[in-house]
Design a protein around this motif. Structure first.
Motif, PDB file in Angstrom:
ATOM      1  N   ALA A 259       0.827  -1.208   0.000  1.00 27.20           N
ATOM      2  CA  ALA A 259       0.000   0.000   0.000  1.00 27.20           C
ATOM      3  C   ALA A 259       0.860   1.255   0.000  1.00 27.20           C
ATOM      4  O   ALA A 259       0.535   2.244  -0.668  1.00 27.20           O
ATOM      5  CB  ALA A 259      -0.935  -0.011   1.204  1.00 27.20           C
ATOM      6  N   ILE A 260       1.967   1.236   0.727  1.00 27.57           N
ATOM      7  CA  ILE A 260       2.845   2.413   0.781  1.00 27.57           C
ATOM      8  C   ILE A 260       3.546   2.620  -0.557  1.00 27.57           C
ATOM      9  O   ILE A 260       3.686   3.758  -1.033  1.00 27.57           O
ATOM     10  CB  ILE A 260       3.855   2.268   1.935  1.00 27.57           C
ATOM     11  CG1 ILE A 260       3.115   2.302   3.280  1.00 27.57           C
ATOM     12  CG2 ILE A 260       4.898   3.379   1.882  1.00 27.57           C
ATOM     13  CD1 ILE A 260       3.983   1.967   4.483  1.00 27.57           C
ATOM     14  N   VAL A 261       3.973   1.546  -1.192  1.00 27.89           N
ATOM     15  CA  VAL A 261       4.560   1.661  -2.543  1.00 27.89           C
ATOM     16  C   VAL A 261       3.528   2.245  -3.495  1.00 27.89           C
ATOM     17  O   VAL A 261       3.819   3.153  -4.289  1.00 27.89           O
ATOM     18  CB  VAL A 261       5.047   0.284  -3.036  1.00 27.89           C
ATOM     19  CG1 VAL A 261       5.446   0.355  -4.518  1.00 27.89           C
ATOM     20  CG2 VAL A 261       6.226  -0.200  -2.206  1.00 27.89           C
ATOM     21  N   THR A 262       2.316   1.743  -3.430  1.00 26.65           N
ATOM     22  CA  THR A 262       1.244   2.217  -4.305  1.00 26.65           C
ATOM     23  C   THR A 262       0.940   3.684  -4.057  1.00 26.65           C
ATOM     24  O   THR A 262       0.744   4.461  -5.009  1.00 26.65           O
ATOM     25  CB  THR A 262      -0.026   1.378  -4.076  1.00 26.65           C
ATOM     26  OG1 THR A 262       0.268  -0.005  -4.302  1.00 26.65           O
ATOM     27  CG2 THR A 262      -1.147   1.812  -5.004  1.00 26.65           C
ATOM     28  N   LEU A 263       0.883   4.082  -2.792  1.00 32.31           N
ATOM     29  CA  LEU A 263       0.598   5.467  -2.439  1.00 32.31           C
ATOM     30  C   LEU A 263       1.570   6.417  -3.129  1.00 32.31           C
ATOM     31  O   LEU A 263       1.162   7.466  -3.655  1.00 32.31           O
ATOM     32  CB  LEU A 263       0.677   5.630  -0.913  1.00 32.31           C
ATOM     33  CG  LEU A 263       0.455   7.025  -0.341  1.00 32.31           C
ATOM     34  CD1 LEU A 263      -0.943   7.534  -0.656  1.00 32.31           C
ATOM     35  CD2 LEU A 263       0.699   7.029   1.166  1.00 32.31           C
ATOM     36  N   ALA A 264       2.839   6.069  -3.143  1.00 36.33           N
ATOM     37  CA  ALA A 264       3.833   6.915  -3.804  1.00 36.33           C
ATOM     38  C   ALA A 264       3.684   6.888  -5.320  1.00 36.33           C
ATOM     39  O   ALA A 264       3.707   7.930  -5.979  1.00 36.33           O
ATOM     40  CB  ALA A 264       5.240   6.467  -3.410  1.00 36.33           C
ATOM     41  N   ALA A 265       3.488   5.712  -5.891  1.00 35.71           N
ATOM     42  CA  ALA A 265       3.437   5.570  -7.351  1.00 35.71           C
ATOM     43  C   ALA A 265       2.240   6.291  -7.961  1.00 35.71           C
ATOM     44  O   ALA A 265       2.309   6.785  -9.088  1.00 35.71           O
ATOM     45  CB  ALA A 265       3.418   4.097  -7.739  1.00 35.71           C
ATOM     46  N   GLY A 320      -5.232   1.883 -18.293  1.00 35.60           N
ATOM     47  CA  GLY A 320      -4.752   0.596 -17.799  1.00 35.60           C
ATOM     48  C   GLY A 320      -5.019   0.354 -16.330  1.00 35.60           C
ATOM     49  O   GLY A 320      -4.874  -0.769 -15.844  1.00 35.60           O
ATOM     50  N   GLY A 321      -5.366   1.420 -15.605  1.00 32.61           N
ATOM     51  CA  GLY A 321      -5.754   1.269 -14.212  1.00 32.61           C
ATOM     52  C   GLY A 321      -4.611   0.948 -13.279  1.00 32.61           C
ATOM     53  O   GLY A 321      -3.424   1.020 -13.642  1.00 32.61           O
ATOM     54  N   LEU A 322      -4.977   0.575 -12.079  1.00 31.21           N
ATOM     55  CA  LEU A 322      -3.982   0.349 -11.033  1.00 31.21           C
ATOM     56  C   LEU A 322      -2.988  -0.747 -11.406  1.00 31.21           C
ATOM     57  O   LEU A 322      -1.791  -0.640 -11.129  1.00 31.21           O
ATOM     58  CB  LEU A 322      -4.684  -0.011  -9.717  1.00 31.21           C
ATOM     59  CG  LEU A 322      -3.774  -0.313  -8.525  1.00 31.21           C
ATOM     60  CD1 LEU A 322      -2.945   0.903  -8.148  1.00 31.21           C
ATOM     61  CD2 LEU A 322      -4.584  -0.801  -7.338  1.00 31.21           C
ATOM     62  N   HIS A 323      -3.459  -1.802 -12.044  1.00 31.62           N
ATOM     63  CA  HIS A 323      -2.554  -2.910 -12.357  1.00 31.62           C
ATOM     64  C   HIS A 323      -1.447  -2.491 -13.317  1.00 31.62           C
ATOM     65  O   HIS A 323      -0.316  -2.987 -13.215  1.00 31.62           O
ATOM     66  CB  HIS A 323      -3.335  -4.092 -12.933  1.00 31.62           C
ATOM     67  CG  HIS A 323      -4.056  -4.865 -11.886  1.00 31.62           C
ATOM     68  ND1 HIS A 323      -4.547  -6.137 -12.091  1.00 31.62           N
ATOM     69  CD2 HIS A 323      -4.379  -4.552 -10.604  1.00 31.62           C
ATOM     70  CE1 HIS A 323      -5.130  -6.565 -10.989  1.00 31.62           C
ATOM     71  NE2 HIS A 323      -5.052  -5.612 -10.086  1.00 31.62           N
ATOM     72  N   ALA A 324      -1.756  -1.579 -14.230  1.00 31.42           N
ATOM     73  CA  ALA A 324      -0.717  -1.092 -15.142  1.00 31.42           C
ATOM     74  C   ALA A 324       0.343  -0.304 -14.382  1.00 31.42           C
ATOM     75  O   ALA A 324       1.528  -0.323 -14.742  1.00 31.42           O
ATOM     76  CB  ALA A 324      -1.337  -0.230 -16.241  1.00 31.42           C
ATOM     77  N   VAL A 325      -0.087   0.398 -13.334  1.00 31.87           N
ATOM     78  CA  VAL A 325       0.863   1.132 -12.492  1.00 31.87           C
ATOM     79  C   VAL A 325       1.734   0.150 -11.708  1.00 31.87           C
ATOM     80  O   VAL A 325       2.965   0.259 -11.691  1.00 31.87           O
ATOM     81  CB  VAL A 325       0.121   2.081 -11.522  1.00 31.87           C
ATOM     82  CG1 VAL A 325       1.118   2.820 -10.633  1.00 31.87           C
ATOM     83  CG2 VAL A 325      -0.755   3.064 -12.284  1.00 31.87           C
ATOM     84  N   LEU A 326       1.084  -0.804 -11.058  1.00 35.29           N
ATOM     85  CA  LEU A 326       1.821  -1.743 -10.211  1.00 35.29           C
ATOM     86  C   LEU A 326       2.776  -2.620 -11.016  1.00 35.29           C
ATOM     87  O   LEU A 326       3.825  -3.044 -10.505  1.00 35.29           O
ATOM     88  CB  LEU A 326       0.846  -2.607  -9.417  1.00 35.29           C
ATOM     89  CG  LEU A 326      -0.037  -1.859  -8.407  1.00 35.29           C
ATOM     90  CD1 LEU A 326      -0.899  -2.843  -7.627  1.00 35.29           C
ATOM     91  CD2 LEU A 326       0.793  -1.004  -7.462  1.00 35.29           C
ATOM     92  N   ALA A 327       2.439  -2.880 -12.268  1.00 33.31           N
ATOM     93  CA  ALA A 327       3.343  -3.669 -13.105  1.00 33.31           C
ATOM     94  C   ALA A 327       4.681  -2.978 -13.284  1.00 33.31           C
ATOM     95  O   ALA A 327       5.717  -3.635 -13.463  1.00 33.31           O
ATOM     96  CB  ALA A 327       2.698  -3.940 -14.464  1.00 33.31           C
ATOM     97  N   GLN A 328       4.675  -1.646 -13.241  1.00 36.75           N
ATOM     98  CA  GLN A 328       5.903  -0.887 -13.406  1.00 36.75           C
ATOM     99  C   GLN A 328       6.786  -0.893 -12.154  1.00 36.75           C
ATOM    100  O   GLN A 328       7.982  -0.614 -12.229  1.00 36.75           O
ATOM    101  CB  GLN A 328       5.576   0.566 -13.781  1.00 36.75           C
ATOM    102  CG  GLN A 328       4.906   0.724 -15.128  1.00 36.75           C
ATOM    103  CD  GLN A 328       5.813   0.300 -16.267  1.00 36.75           C
ATOM    104  OE1 GLN A 328       6.981   0.688 -16.333  1.00 36.75           O
ATOM    105  NE2 GLN A 328       5.283  -0.526 -17.166  1.00 36.75           N
ATOM    106  N   VAL A 329       6.186  -1.180 -11.005  1.00 39.78           N
ATOM    107  CA  VAL A 329       6.966  -1.214  -9.758  1.00 39.78           C
ATOM    108  C   VAL A 329       6.895  -2.602  -9.129  1.00 39.78           C
ATOM    109  O   VAL A 329       6.997  -2.764  -7.918  1.00 39.78           O
ATOM    110  CB  VAL A 329       6.459  -0.136  -8.761  1.00 39.78           C
ATOM    111  CG1 VAL A 329       6.798   1.257  -9.264  1.00 39.78           C
ATOM    112  CG2 VAL A 329       4.957  -0.269  -8.504  1.00 39.78           C
ATOM    113  N   LEU A 330       6.744  -3.598  -9.966  1.00 37.20           N
ATOM    114  CA  LEU A 330       6.546  -4.967  -9.498  1.00 37.20           C
ATOM    115  C   LEU A 330       7.672  -5.418  -8.571  1.00 37.20           C
ATOM    116  O   LEU A 330       7.438  -6.112  -7.568  1.00 37.20           O
ATOM    117  CB  LEU A 330       6.430  -5.914 -10.698  1.00 37.20           C
ATOM    118  CG  LEU A 330       5.981  -7.346 -10.407  1.00 37.20           C
ATOM    119  CD1 LEU A 330       4.589  -7.377  -9.819  1.00 37.20           C
ATOM    120  CD2 LEU A 330       6.027  -8.169 -11.697  1.00 37.20           C
ATOM    121  N   ASP A 331       8.890  -5.012  -8.889  1.00 34.71           N
ATOM    122  CA  ASP A 331      10.040  -5.439  -8.081  1.00 34.71           C
ATOM    123  C   ASP A 331      10.054  -4.810  -6.702  1.00 34.71           C
ATOM    124  O   ASP A 331      10.762  -5.282  -5.800  1.00 34.71           O
ATOM    125  CB  ASP A 331      11.341  -5.092  -8.804  1.00 34.71           C
ATOM    126  CG  ASP A 331      11.481  -3.598  -9.042  1.00 34.71           C
ATOM    127  OD1 ASP A 331      10.549  -3.005  -9.631  1.00 34.71           O
ATOM    128  OD2 ASP A 331      12.497  -3.012  -8.640  1.00 34.71           O
TER     129      ASP A 331
END
Length: 572
Positions: A259-265, A320-331
């Protein structure tokens, strides 16, 4: 179903008590409704006085269909609803009450699982706090953002453009008539704010935490795909009851990391900090402000949405929504965190494409390289304060200026536009007495309006310091959540106009340049003390007496920790 369901404690047997429970609940339901079928509450925050959630009754109908289809029994459960735009003095005053009331209703009733319907800012946090405390199988269905409205051909970001246009009126660059004309264009459809404000942020973070079906968060409220996902959520909650999958299994330290990673991204709202801290506190997870700085450091800002960028939530969904964002910070995500489906969050994210590279940036081309919430400490914020660099002016992130102090919101309104106010563009505007205890409820006033005379001179941002919050739709170089708050004896209570304040966001410092001995010897300003809350009865008195600081989530001290879902003794 893998053993008797919790509701069997009410409905099974042939004694008088079971008879009473079944007889009063029949009212047209199938005869086998009480023979071990999961009883699913739909915790519904729909209310005409919470306009962003007014459509949730329709969403609840879709959930009901899914619950019946999967063999459960759906039960509408209206719960406390908090509308951000209407409730005075601030909806945050009742977040903990909404959480407590929902928790107690879930525990007291013959319920085996719950679907949480929220949208407006405080509703999803309150529902998750309740679910974490009672620890029955639970999932969230966010109500979704509204569609984009336009005014004179320009898209409007609700909240963000209210602040922007109102400041232009004060600056004399927009007529009041034009400002009022835009009012009818601001809210185009059902749903919550279409900027990356608190409502959008908490909906997306609910998915990042694993508490929604994958791909649900961010679907616009008017999009029929929301109803399809609501139906699927109804089926899923029945499966969760059968599997015994509870919030304590989904909401883990790894989930809060994500959640914290997502908040920043996504460039999310600063209000997410107090909400995530409060939810973690209900689970006994030792989340701290330092974790936000540690985990968020180096996470790039990838979403170009207001208030930190240009676009709006409808654009994020089509891009692309949230999943497209999270795919970029998957690591950067914790791979062990699961969702309500029982599968890892990262499993449904990997490889999601970006369909509009202007709205969602790639990891190699971010809007900002380091977008995490910055946690400041220093002699002005011993327990911490936060700032959102993504919404701030880069040139002001390192700044030194004279304090111009306001002792209350009323004092601010009375003097901010005084032509004789001793203020210039380098000044630091300080507002105090606005923390959880002080106001009470920690209102969204930290993004102080700029003095009209400076607006007319072209100034559009200044450093502002406050122990309150700001709207997630707001922007500017605003240091907020200063802890301890002034009402709790924090150093902010002893600052005087003319003191030099230094802000060093890269160095994570916030200091007033006054010797420690002198600062400690000062008495809090009488005007501030007189303006602090002093309730004599009701919820407000309980709140002021027991609320904790913003640095721990501003929950009530006796609500921290999970209480479980044990069935109470029979009373009949």
């Amino acid at each position: 179903m893998g053993g008797p369901v919790r509701s069997s404690a009410w409905y099974s047997g042939d004694d008088r008590n079971a008879y009473i429970h079944r007889a009063w609940m029949r009212r047209g339901v199938p005869g086998d409704a009480f023979t071990g079928r999961p009883q699913i509450a739909i915790a519904n925050t729909a209310s005409d006085l919470t306009p962003c959630n007014a459509h949730l009754n329709e969403v609840a109908d879709s959930v009901r269909h899914g619950v019946w289809e999967a063999g459960g029994v759906p039960l509408n459960l209206p719960v406390v609803s908090l509308g951000e735009t209407n409730v005075r003095p601030t909806a945050m005053l009742w977040r903990n009450l909404a959480a407590m009331a929902t928790e107690e209703l879930l525990r007291a009733n013959p319920i085996d699982g719950v679907v949480l319907l929220g949208g407006c800012d405080k509703t999803i946090p309150a529902l998750l706090m309740a679910a974490a405390s009672v620890d029955l199988p639970a999932l969230v269905v966010p109500g979704g953002p509204m569609l984009t409205g336009t005014f004179r051909g320009t898209p409007l970001g609700c909240g963000t453009d209210v602040w922007r246009l109102s400041e232009e009126v004060r600056a004399g660059t927009l007529s009041r008539e034009a400002f009022l004309e835009s009012e009818s264009s601001m809210i185009r459809s059902r749903g919550h704010c279409n900027t990356m404000g608190t409502a959008s942020t908490m909906g997306l973070l609910a998915e990042a935490l694993g508490t929604t079906l994958p791909g649900l968060a961010g679907i616009p409220a008017a999009d029929s795909r929301l109803l399809a996902k609501a139906h699927e959520s109804g089926r899923t909650i029945v499966e969760m009851v059968a599997a015994g999958r509870r919030p304590s299994q989904v909401l883990t330290p790894a989930s809060f990391h994500n959640a914290i990673v997502t908040l920043a991204a996504i460039g999310g709202s600063t209000n997410a900090v107090v909400h995530l801290l409060a939810i973690a506190g209900r689970l006994g997870i030792p989340l701290t402000l330092a974790d936000f700085d540690r985990i968020g450091a180096g996470v790039p800002l990838l979403v170009d949405l207001q208030p930190a960028g240009r676009f709006l939530m409808e654009d994020l969904h089509r891009a692309g929504g949230l999943h497209a964002v999270l795919a970029q910070v998957l690591d950067l995500l914790a791979p062990e965190a699961i969702t309500v489906t029982g599968r890892p969050l990262v499993e449904g994210v990997d490889g999601t494409p970006i369909w509009d590279g202007e709205v969602i940036r790639t990891r190699s081309d971010p809007l900002r390289q380091d977008a995490g919430i910055a946690v400041l400490r220093g002699n002005l914020a011993p327990d911490g304060a936060i700032v959102k660099p993504a919404a701030a002016s880069p040139e002001l992130l390192t700044h030194r200026g004279r304090a111009v102090v306001f002792d209350s919101v009323e004092d601010l309104h009375a003097r901010i536009d005084d032509e004789d106010l001793d203020v210039d563009a380098d000044s630091v505007l300080v507002l105090r007495g606005c923390g959880p205890r002080g106001y009470p409820g920690m209102p969204e006033v930290a993004n102080l309006p700029l003095p009209a005379k400076l607006l007319r001179a072209g100034v559009r941002d200044m450093v502002r310091v406050c122990d309150g919050r700001m709207s997630g739709t707001a922007y500017g170089t605003v240091v907020l959540h200063v802890a301890p708050e002034a009402a709790a004896g924090g150093p902010l209570a002893r600052v005087r106009s003319g003191d030099w304040i230094s802000l060093d966001v890269p160095g994570r410092r916030l200091d007033v340049e006054v010797p420690a001995e002198e600062l400690a010897a000062r008495e809090p300003a009488p005007a501030m003390t007189e303006g602090l809350a002093s309730p004599r009865r009701g919820w407000e008195q309980l709140y002021v007496r027991t609320v904790r600081g913003a640095d721990t989530g501003a929950d009530l001290d006796f609500l921290v920790g999970s209480s479980g879902h044990a069935v109470a003794r029979e009373s009949h």
